[in-house]
Design an enzyme around this catalytic site. Structure first.
Site, PDB file in Angstrom:
ATOM      1  CD  GLU A  81      -2.991  -1.137   2.252  1.00 14.37           C
ATOM      2  OE1 GLU A  81      -2.616  -0.614   3.314  1.00 14.37           O
ATOM      3  OE2 GLU A  81      -4.070  -1.726   2.113  1.00 14.37           O
ATOM      4  CD  GLU A 112       5.288 -21.265  11.514  1.00 15.13           C
ATOM      5  OE1 GLU A 112       5.455 -21.552  12.708  1.00 15.13           O
ATOM      6  OE2 GLU A 112       4.337 -20.574  11.099  1.00 15.13           O
TER       7      GLU A 112
END
Length: 272
Positions: A81, A112
């Site tokens: 953004e 992960e």
């Protein structure tokens, strides 16, 4: 100091399946109300990290967010953004997630747990000592993130983190740790809830305060935003009308000519 894993503490509520929808919503909302206060307590930790980011971005460095699961997705969201909101290039703020872009939509099993992949992911972007890397992990125990920050430290790269546990392994390897202690989740261990909200709020603070300090905002307006749709074009026109005290048609012509609110303002004031 003892590592206190608050994200795994039992919920303050039980027998959730017996609650009405209204009761569920009311209790979730009550828990959510505690998050901004937790973020406020962490502001003394957030401020010095932002100061480091500003210095490095002013000198051509970049900001990296790196995480797994929800934490990784939130970093990618904030990074993605920045270009449309503040007009910066897409390689100024970069979000990375364990498992790669596929993991943005679907979980990648055991991604992960890798202690090597995070550094490899950073190297694809030629990470260097001019940059800042922020690890995001609600638990503060994600191997992908911890090992990456350890490698960054060895390579003289500024490191920070956002976690929701106190004295976590991630905090210990971060030069600028941010710990937002939100307490037990409504569903025990569901850190996409309060912890995720806290991480999003902190990320908002980091990117917004940094971009304002980098002169990407004028007054309270996004004068460097990308004009990527009709709504934003209209917003840009109205910014020009307000700033320059001109009518809609003149503002529309200016924006059409210069393609950027800041540039249009400057050229109009310069008499062009």
């Amino acid at each position: 100091m003892t590592f206190i894993k608050t994200t795994e503490q039992d919920s303050n509520y039980d027998h959730l399946e017996k609650m009405t929808v209204f009761e569920l919503l009311d209790h979730i909302n009550a828990e959510d109300h505690t998050v901004p206060a937790a973020v406020k307590r962490a502001i003394p930790q957030i401020e010095p990290l932002i100061a480091q980011i500003i210095i490095r971005l002013k000198n051509g460095g970049r900001l990296f967010y790196i995480g797994a699961g929800t934490s990784g997705r939130l970093g990618i969201l904030d990074a993605s953004e920045c270009p449309p909101t503040f007009g910066v290039a897409h390689d100024v703020v970069i979000g990375l997630i364990a498992g790669g872009d596929h993991a943005i939509r679907k979980a990648v099993e055991f991604a992960e747990d890798s202690k090597e992949q995070g550094w490899k992911d950073l190297l694809k972007h030629n990470v260097n000592s001019k940059d800042v890397v922020i690890g995001i992990a609600a638990s503060g125990t994600t191997p992908y993130v911890i090992a990456t920050l350890e490698k960054c430290n060895v390579n003289q790269i500024i490191t920070g983190c956002i976690s929701c546990n106190q004295n976590s392994p991630l905090s210990k390897v971060s030069q600028f740790p941010i710990e937002v202690i939100v307490g037990p989740e409504f569903i025990t261990g569901s850190s996409r809830m309060k912890a995720g909200t806290a991480q999003k709020l902190v990320l908002n603070m980091i990117s917004t305060a940094t971009m304002i300090q980098l002169d990407k905002v004028k007054g309270n307006k996004m004068v460097d935003m990308q004009l990527s749709n009709d709504k934003l074009v209209d917003r840009g026109i109205k910014m020009l009308m307000s700033e320059l005290n001109i009518n809609y048609e003149t503002a529309e012509h200016l924006l059409s000519t210069y393609k950027n609110v800041r540039t249009a303002i400057q050229n109009y004031k310069d008499g062009n």
